[in-house]
Scaffold this active site. Structure first.
Site: not given
Ligand code: ATP
Ligand code: MG
Length: 509
Positions: A338-339, A364-366
């Site tokens: 997941t992101d 949350s990476r994006v």
């Protein structure tokens, strides 16, 4: 001459018979064993993995295992009539689910059939439950926000449309509530929602249906459930079927939110099936391909580029941990796919910090690039401030005297933590969040006594709604923190503080 002719005829006949047998063997098989929703059969030489097969009484199964002399079939319905020796026939079709707008407002099983007693659904279109995910060239990066309405998430762990964000935590820590709030908050946001329930009790689903119905969210939502009492095979195909329903809408250019509640039970159903199919167990008794199970599912989420219609699937998979252990096999797998993740902790939940988000372990990476500019500006330092607070908090427990600087950080941190608390079923709009975040950032909260902090929040939101309606609309139209907007928000807060300070002085007396 005659004998030669006879020989020729009989040899030809024999060959023809064999040919028939071969064709027959390709198409029809015979059940060897049956039990726990799993059937093995021989014959069916031409069958492909994932193909739908049918038994004489109409029961359907899906082929999962191809071996040299037999195939393994998972049953999609419970059926006591299937016994050893019964015939089974190929259909040449892959397992499919009914898709389309007729599903909105309904509760269905993994084959798209209604189970809510609200009448038949006339499906005009079916889609295979498994599909190869869109390729890199067909995708676009995430740039539109998906507001969950939960302050802590929208401010610190923002989610973008097309993102895959894991919700992870022990049992009863509020995982489902976060996903449900996110669905409720999509009202009027031009979003379709799919809630996939895997291995849950029917009573939970009924309750969820009523919650969503009461919030007006069923209009744009479908609930797909394979209950706890259902066969493992149905639980296994449920998320893929849900994803196909979402894909249909995505390909029409729509934005879809899909919740998988939860993938732990999905992995367990797959483990059950695999062990029954006698596949070799690996780590923690899961078969070796369990990573592929979830990666091929979550890869199907994403955002399509303009040529492909620009639709998106945002996925919120849920994982249940044991005693907060995020380093177990299935959690680490899904974290890596997941992101980002929203990590919920039991001790926070029990201490009343709800939603029980462990900010230090959640990322949350994006989503940051999709966050509304004004929220991003106002919440930029929140995570760091909280990190400082937690560090000093554990430190200050040892000594009795703390200096003023430490005191001020502790004071602020405690209030921020309080302001990040939020009841479930109570999502806040972007504008409401703006006022709260502004009050935090510009240190208005520093002057509020702890006992009045919830009163402060509620009164502020009421005040802004009544007295600053124009400003609220301005922020909705252009969610940027311009100097002009900043001055106007500050003016609202100053006016509010004048009234609210009376309460503070009353408290002092
Ligand atoms: P399970 O492991 O059983 O699936 P879960 O982690 O999904 O549980 P929920 O069912 O979402 O947890 O929540 C558990 C309980 O906590 C519910 O009774 C719910 O109403 C309550 N709860 C969840 N979030 C909040 C919140 N923000 N404020 C107050 N109560 C909450
Ligand atoms: Mg739950």
């Amino acid at each position: 001459m005659k004998t030669q002719l006879d020989e020729l005829t009989s040899s030809l006949l024999k060959q023809l018979q064999n040919l028939n047998k071969e064709v027959e063997q390709q198409e029809v098989g015979r059940v060897l064993t049956v039990g726990d929703g799993i059937v093995t059969a021989d014959g069916l030489d031409g069958v492909v993995s994932g193909e739908l097969v049918v038994f004489p009484n109409g029961t359907e199964g899906m082929v999962l295992n191809l071996e040299t002399n037999a195939v393994g079939i998972i049953l999609l319905e419970e059926d006591g009539d299937i016994k050893e020796g019964v015939l089974v026939r190929r259909t040449g079709k892959v397992t499919s689910v009914g898709v389309g707008d007729a599903l909105l407002g309904r509760v269905v099983n993994p084959l798209g059939m209604p189970i809510d007693g609200l009448g038949e659904i006339k499906h005009t279109k079916f889609r295979a439950i498994e599909r190869v995910a869109p390729g890199v060239m067909e995708r676009k990066s995430v740039s539109n926000p998906l507001q969950t309405g939960i302050k802590a998430i929208d401010a610190m762990i923002p989610i973008g449309r097309g993102q895959r964000e894991l919700i992870i935590g022990d049992r009863q820590t509020g995982k489902t509530s976060i996903a449900v709030d996110a669905i409720i908050n999509q009202k009027g946001q031009n979003m379709y929602c799919v809630y996939v329930a895997i291995g849950q009790k029917n009573a939970n689903i009924t309750q969820l249906y009523h919650t969503l119905e009461a919030a007006g969210a069923m209009e744009y939502t479908v609930i797909l459930t394979a209950g706890a009492s259902e066969l493992s095979p149905l639980q296994y195909i449920a998320p893929y079927a849900g994803c196909s329903i979402a894909e249909e809408w995505m390909e029409q250019g729509k934005d879809v939110l899909i919740v998988y509640d939860d993938l732990t039970k999905h992995a367990i159903s797959y483990r059950t099936i695999s062990l029954l199919l006698r596949r070799p167990p690996g780590r923690e008794a899961y078969p070796g391909d369990v990573f592929y199970l979830h990666s091929r599912l979550l890869e199907r989420a994403g955002r399509l580029n303009e040529e492909k219609g620009g639709g998106s699937i945002t996925a919120l998979p849920i994982i249940e941990t044991q005693a907060g252990d995020i380093s177990a096999f299935i959690p680490t797998n899904v974290i890596s796919i997941t992101d980002g993740q929203i990590f919920l902790q039991t001790d926070l939940f029990n201490a009343g910090q709800r939603p029980a988000i462990a900010t230090g372990l959640s990322v949350s990476r994006v989503g940051g690039s999709a966050q509304k500019a004004i929220i991003k500006k106002l919440s930029g330092t929140l995570k760091i401030e909280l990190a400082q607070y937690f560090e000093l908090q554990s430190f200050s427990q040892f000594g009795s005297s703390v200096d003023d600087y430490t005191k001020s950080i502790l004071n602020r941190g405690r209030k921020i933590q309080d302001l990040l608390k939020q009841q479930n079923n109570n999502p806040l709009s972007m504008v409401e969040q703006v006022f709260i975040l502004f009050a935090i950032k510009e240190a208005y909260i520093d002057k509020i006594p702890d006992v009045l902090i919830f009163d402060f929040e509620k009164s502020l939101l009421d005040f802004a709604k009544v007295n600053s309606a124009d400003l609220c609309n301005k922020i909705i139209d252009n969610p940027e923190l311009t100097d002009e907007i900043k001055i106007e928000i500050a003016a609202t807060l100053d006016a509010f503080m004048e009234i609210f300070s009376l309460k503070i002085t009353n408290l002092d007396n």
